[in-house]
Design a protein around this motif. Structure first.
Motif, short mmCIF file in Angstrom:
data_model
loop_
_atom_site.label_atom_id
_atom_site.label_comp_id
_atom_site.label_asym_id
_atom_site.label_seq_id
_atom_site.Cartn_x
_atom_site.Cartn_y
_atom_site.Cartn_z
N GLY A 213 -5.20 25.22 -9.01
CA GLY A 213 -4.36 25.54 -7.86
C GLY A 213 -4.33 24.41 -6.84
N ASP A 214 -5.37 23.60 -6.80
CA ASP A 214 -5.41 22.51 -5.83
C ASP A 214 -5.26 21.15 -6.49
OD1 ASP A 214 -5.63 24.09 -3.56
OD2 ASP A 214 -7.77 24.39 -3.90
N GLN A 215 -4.75 21.13 -7.70
CA GLN A 215 -4.60 19.88 -8.44
C GLN A 215 -3.40 19.08 -7.92
OE1 GLN A 215 -3.92 22.94 -9.66
NE2 GLN A 215 -2.05 22.94 -10.86
N ASP A 216 -3.42 17.76 -8.24
CA ASP A 216 -2.25 16.93 -7.94
C ASP A 216 -1.23 17.07 -9.07
OD1 ASP A 216 -3.51 15.76 -5.67
OD2 ASP A 216 -4.64 14.44 -7.01
N ILE A 217 -1.71 17.01 -10.29
CA ILE A 217 -0.83 17.00 -11.47
C ILE A 217 -1.14 18.24 -12.30
CG2 ILE A 217 -0.04 15.64 -13.46
CD1 ILE A 217 0.25 14.07 -10.89
N SER A 218 -0.10 18.89 -12.79
CA SER A 218 -0.29 20.17 -13.48
C SER A 218 0.06 20.03 -14.96
CB SER A 218 0.59 21.23 -12.82
OG SER A 218 0.37 21.25 -11.43
N GLU B 196 0.85 -1.21 0.00
CA GLU B 196 0.00 0.00 0.00
C GLU B 196 0.88 1.24 0.00
OE1 GLU B 196 -3.01 1.32 0.02
OE2 GLU B 196 -4.20 -0.50 -0.20
N ARG B 197 1.87 1.25 0.92
CA ARG B 197 2.76 2.42 1.03
C ARG B 197 3.63 2.56 -0.22
NH1 ARG B 197 4.76 6.19 4.39
NH2 ARG B 197 6.93 6.75 4.10
N ALA B 198 4.12 1.41 -0.71
CA ALA B 198 4.99 1.47 -1.89
C ALA B 198 4.22 2.00 -3.10
CB ALA B 198 5.56 0.09 -2.18
N ALA B 199 2.96 1.60 -3.25
CA ALA B 199 2.17 2.06 -4.41
C ALA B 199 1.90 3.56 -4.31
CB ALA B 199 0.86 1.28 -4.49
N ALA B 200 1.53 4.01 -3.11
CA ALA B 200 1.29 5.45 -2.92
C ALA B 200 2.59 6.21 -3.12
CB ALA B 200 0.72 5.72 -1.53
N GLY B 201 3.69 5.64 -2.59
CA GLY B 201 5.01 6.28 -2.73
C GLY B 201 5.46 6.33 -4.18
N ALA B 202 5.14 5.28 -4.94
CA ALA B 202 5.55 5.24 -6.36
C ALA B 202 4.95 6.43 -7.11
CB ALA B 202 5.11 3.93 -6.99
N LEU B 203 3.68 6.72 -6.79
CA LEU B 203 3.03 7.85 -7.49
C LEU B 203 3.57 9.18 -6.98
CD1 LEU B 203 -0.55 6.40 -7.75
CD2 LEU B 203 1.10 6.70 -9.59
N ALA B 204 3.73 9.29 -5.65
CA ALA B 204 4.27 10.55 -5.11
C ALA B 204 5.66 10.81 -5.70
CB ALA B 204 4.34 10.48 -3.59
N ALA B 205 6.44 9.75 -5.82
CA ALA B 205 7.83 9.92 -6.27
C ALA B 205 7.94 10.17 -7.77
CB ALA B 205 8.65 8.68 -5.90
N SER B 206 7.03 9.61 -8.54
CA SER B 206 7.15 9.77 -10.00
C SER B 206 6.38 10.99 -10.51
CB SER B 206 6.67 8.52 -10.72
OG SER B 206 5.33 8.25 -10.37
N MET B 207 5.35 11.40 -9.78
CA MET B 207 4.47 12.46 -10.30
C MET B 207 4.72 13.82 -9.63
SD MET B 207 2.43 10.64 -12.38
CE MET B 207 2.41 8.88 -12.68
N PHE B 208 5.51 13.86 -8.55
CA PHE B 208 5.74 15.13 -7.86
C PHE B 208 6.24 16.18 -8.86
CE2 PHE B 208 8.53 18.04 -5.40
CZ PHE B 208 7.55 18.59 -4.58
N ASN B 209 5.70 17.37 -8.76
CA ASN B 209 6.06 18.45 -9.71
C ASN B 209 5.81 18.01 -11.15
OD1 ASN B 209 6.91 21.14 -10.02
ND2 ASN B 209 9.02 20.56 -10.41
N THR B 210 4.76 17.17 -11.29
CA THR B 210 4.38 16.64 -12.61
C THR B 210 5.59 15.94 -13.27
OG1 THR B 210 2.76 18.41 -12.67
CG2 THR B 210 3.08 17.25 -14.73
#
Ligand code: NAD
Length: 510
Positions: free
Chosen positions: A313-318, A262-276
């Motif tokens: 302004g409140d989006q995850d991905i820009s 669960e953590r790895a999957a959430a982390g995978a997206l946070a790590a790959s998508m941060f700052n788009t």
């Protein structure tokens, strides 16, 4: 429409560039490109200002840095508004990546600076016990900083902070894609009461960057692509000045069989998508062990579908900050699909959002594809299934880049063992790439990801010339190694060498 457009000017007139918002395409403003002569003049003024600045006690320099932090706190909303205009980014990411990171860097170096750069007594080795060694640090002079567009404020201010605290003047050349965010740095330090010309920001493009390296600076701190980094290193070599190169990456994520999925999957997206995905330490490829691959991939897909892309302004991905990046992503995606990759989520430019690439997850990828070997710098997560963690390490290391990476395992011991085999400047365990935010950790890359470090005491000292002072303690009339070098002296010296280095004494006094 491009977001950086050359404006027609009269022959021999300074060049001008129009900068527009990547999300709305509205014009933000026009910059005049700083030419070589103006760049040289700026460095001359900086050198003048630096002489007085270096004379001030470091504690006073740090006090002013706290004042700059106050200004940053006061103006943060105004600064964020401009940065968001230039990047099309969301508010939370802008706060984290630009304001919080800059504030934390100021607070860390302002607190540690005086201790790290204080004169210190260092024990002298073996035969020089009769001498005292005092280690001192002198500022280098004028430091040139050349910054990229993906962190337009923080990438300029971050190296400037230790450089100023160490007693240097700073001249920053922000990216031509985001010059107004870079120019905020000059406003900030001026408002905080730093001396005139001590920190200057020169808007311009690659020509200004190249001119800065040739303008008589004492060091270059460069952050940007590997291709430009090579040119910068060559130019610094010609000028015989040191440089720090913080370059591109293709960071790998390794998901072990015992990972918290669960953590790895959430982390995978946070790590790959941060700052788009426009983040040097973004996870750009993921290796998951076969036994847990199905569950991990389905969790990633489920979470990726929930990501909100937009411009409110409140989006995850820009949108992409630099629309040209879309061409690179499209090329990598076409190459991957043509070679057999399966797109699970996204995989195309957003049909309704100008300059945006949809968050993308794909599998059936191999190292014959650009998407697994070249820096994509977009919201893309290619996942490769591997038989075991050993294979994952081998594939992670099969890269010309070596910036950072992540390992996910419930066993810290196992994760550390895996992390130690990964050939990168840093590794995070059960966490996204956080090293840049941990100030006492040296941050830098290996291989094509760069050389040298920003952050940490070593980075502070890299903006200084270490000057050792050797002081005689005994005040004898003469010394054994002074003239005349008689036969008696030779014999005495040889006896000394044999006794000292040929016995246990070498361990006592070494
Ligand atoms: P870039 O190399 O195109 O430009 C970086 C800067 O160099 C700009 O200010 C540009 O005007 C200037 N420049 C261009 N030609 C020059 C020359 N000949 N001499 C001197 N300066 C010159 O990079 P970019 O596209 O702005 O930034 C994205 C890249 O930066 C990505 O590869 C990313 O991974 C990397 N990056 C690395 C880190 C890190 O810490 N390792 C951090 C952020 C970004």
């Amino acid at each position: 429409m491009a977001i950086v457009e050359a404006i027609k000017t009269a022959k021999n007139a300074p060049r001008k560039l129009r900068i527009s918002n990547p999300a709305t395409l509205e014009e933000i403003g026009v910059i005049t490109v700083t030419d070589a002569e103006a760049t040289k003049a700026a460095v001359r003024r900086a050198r003048e200002a630096q002489r007085e600045w270096a004379q001030r006690p470091i504690k006073e320099r740090c006090r002013l840095m706290y004042r700059a932090l106050d200004v940053l706190m006061k103006n943060q909303d105004e600064y964020m508004e401009l940065i968001i205009k230039e990047t099309g980014r969301g508010r939370a990411e802008t706060l984290m990546m630009e304001i919080l990171a800059a504030a934390d860097t100021m607070a860390w170096f302002a607190k540690r600076g005086p201790k790290e750069l204080a004169d210190r007594r260092v024990a002298t080795p073996t035969i020089l016990k009769a001498k005292k060694l005092i280690q001192t640090y002198k500022p280098l002079g004028v430091v040139g900083i050349i910054a990229p567009w993906n962190g337009p404020f923080v990438m300029g201010i971050s190296p400037a902070i230790p450089a100023l605290i160490a007693g240097n003047a700073v001249v920053i050349k922000p990216s031509e894609v985001t010059p107004f965010s870079g120019m905020l740095i000059q406003d900030l330090f001026a408002e905080a009461g730093f001396p005139n010309d001590l920190l200057q920001v020169l808007p311009g493009d690659g020509e200004t960057g190249a001119a800065l390296i040739d303008a008589g600076v004492n060091k270059i701190s460069f952050t940007g692509s590997t291709a430009t980094g090579r040119k910068v290193a060559a130019a610094c070599g010609q000028n015989l000045i040191p440089c720090t190169l913080e370059l591109g990456g293709k960071d790998a994520m390794i998901v072990c069989a015992d990972a918290n999925l669960e953590r790895a999957a959430a982390g995978a997206l946070a790590a790959s998508m941060f700052n788009t995905g426009q983040f040097c330490c973004a996870t750009e490829r993921c290796y998951v062990v076969e036994s847990v691959a199905e569950e991990f991939i389905s969790l990633v897909v489920e979470k990726a579908r929930e990501l909100r892309q937009g411009t409110d302004g409140d989006q995850d991905i820009s949108v992409m900050i630099w629309p040209k990046q879309l061409e690179i992503i499209q090329d990598h995606m076409d190459d991957a699909v043509q070679k057999g990759a399966t797109v699970l989520v996204g995989g195309r430019q957003h049909p309704d959002l100008n300059g945006a690439w949809e968050p993308t997850v794909l599998t059936n990828v191999t190292h014959s594809m650009k998407i697994m070997t070249e820096e994509s710098f977009g919201p893309i997560l290619p996942i490769m299934i591997v038989p075991d963690q050993h294979a994952a390490v081998q594939l992670a290391n099969d890269s010309k880049y070596g910036l950072s990476g992540t390992v996910w395992s419930r066993s810290e011991k196992n994760a550390i063992a895996v992390a130690k085999q990964v050939e990168t400047g840093s590794v995070c365990i059960n966490e996204t790439a956080l090293t840049f935010g941990v100030h006492n950790a040296p941050f830098g890359g290996v291989k094509d990801s760069g050389m040298g470090y920003v952050h940490g005491p070593d980075a502070l000292k890299s903006f200084c010339q270490p000057v050792p002072l050797i002081v005689d303690r005994l005040g004898m009339k003469t010394e054994q190694n002074w003239y005349p070098l008689t036969a008696d002296k030779f014999e005495g010296m040889q006896k000394f060498v044999k006794v000292f280095y040929g016995s246990v004494l070498r361990k006592v006094f070494g």
